[in-house]
Design a protein around this motif. Structure first.
Motif, PDB file in Angstrom:
ATOM      1  N   ARG A 219     -37.732 -22.270  26.524  1.00 54.32           N
ATOM      2  CA  ARG A 219     -36.892 -23.356  27.083  1.00 54.32           C
ATOM      3  C   ARG A 219     -35.613 -22.809  27.545  1.00 54.32           C
ATOM      4  O   ARG A 219     -34.954 -23.303  28.388  1.00 54.32           O
ATOM      5  N   SER A 220     -35.136 -21.641  27.127  1.00 50.99           N
ATOM      6  CA  SER A 220     -34.004 -21.196  27.481  1.00 50.99           C
ATOM      7  C   SER A 220     -34.230 -20.432  28.980  1.00 50.99           C
ATOM      8  O   SER A 220     -33.340 -19.814  29.470  1.00 50.99           O
TER       9      SER A 220
ATOM     10  N   ILE B 104     -44.710 -28.060  23.489  1.00 50.54           N
ATOM     11  CA  ILE B 104     -44.125 -28.153  24.917  1.00 50.54           C
ATOM     12  C   ILE B 104     -43.301 -29.558  25.091  1.00 50.54           C
ATOM     13  O   ILE B 104     -42.170 -29.560  25.545  1.00 50.54           O
TER      14      ILE B 104
ATOM     15  N   VAL C 175     -40.749 -20.991  21.656  1.00 50.70           N
ATOM     16  CA  VAL C 175     -40.281 -22.084  22.149  1.00 50.70           C
ATOM     17  C   VAL C 175     -38.978 -22.116  22.595  1.00 50.70           C
ATOM     18  O   VAL C 175     -38.742 -22.222  23.803  1.00 50.70           O
ATOM     19  N   GLU C 176     -38.018 -21.479  21.968  1.00 56.47           N
ATOM     20  CA  GLU C 176     -36.560 -21.243  22.191  1.00 56.47           C
ATOM     21  C   GLU C 176     -36.448 -20.397  23.281  1.00 56.47           C
ATOM     22  O   GLU C 176     -35.902 -20.618  24.347  1.00 56.47           O
TER      23      GLU C 176
ATOM     24  N   LYS D 297     -39.398 -32.966  22.035  1.00 55.96           N
ATOM     25  CA  LYS D 297     -38.213 -32.535  22.651  1.00 55.96           C
ATOM     26  C   LYS D 297     -37.151 -32.546  21.357  1.00 55.96           C
ATOM     27  O   LYS D 297     -36.341 -31.270  21.466  1.00 55.96           O
TER      28      LYS D 297
END
Length: 157
Positions: free
Chosen positions: A93-94, A47, A89-90, A50
């Motif tokens: 995040r999107s 999370i 994660v991708e 970056k």
């Protein structure tokens, strides 16, 4: 993020190497609690980091397993786990929560409870009672001084 924690828990629960490390107490007498802490740490890492990529997650997994369980996996499983985690994660995040949930449902199911609590048979229970009465649920609560208190309680009907 609750979704990421759920994803990490499911993925790590299916990781044979982690499970064997816990079963063989590679993380010490509290290996199960150490594995549960790993879920928290991996979730936080995914999370908060970056500049995340598969290699970054793989390195983190290898470091945490080496540090916590004094174990090195040479079977390629950290890279496999990292690849799966990165996909989630991708998606998160999107903002693609629906696809994330669809992909989560495609993950292999396992007995993910092995990282939550343990059930044992009550050796003092007689064979005439029902099977539910023969189970004792154990919960481990780590204390600040490193000791773990194991509390038992009889399951209620």
């Amino acid at each position: 993020m609750e979704i990421m924690h759920k994803v990490v828990q499911q993925i790590l629960s299916n990781w044979t190497g982690l499970r064997l490390s816990v079963e063989h107490s590679m993380g010490g007498p509290n290996s199960k609690q150490v594995a549960i802490q790993c879920i928290e740490e991996v979730s936080e890492f995914c999370i908060q980091e970056k500049d995340l990529d598969v290699e970054c997650i793989e390195d983190f997994l290898e470091d945490i397993i080496d540090e916590k369980f004094n174990t090195i996996f040479e079977d390629g499983s950290p890279k496999e786990i990292a690849t799966i985690l990165f996909k989630f994660v991708e998606l998160l995040r999107s903002g693609n929560i629906q696809q994330c949930e669809e992909e989560f449902n495609k993950l292999p199911t396992s007995d993910s409870n092995w990282l939550q609590h343990t059930r044992i048979q009550n050796p003092r229970a007689n064979s005439d009672s029902s099977s539910d009465d023969n189970e004792i649920e154990m919960s481990e609560e780590p204390k600040e001084d490193g000791w773990t208190v194991v509390q038992t309680r009889r399951k209620k009907h």
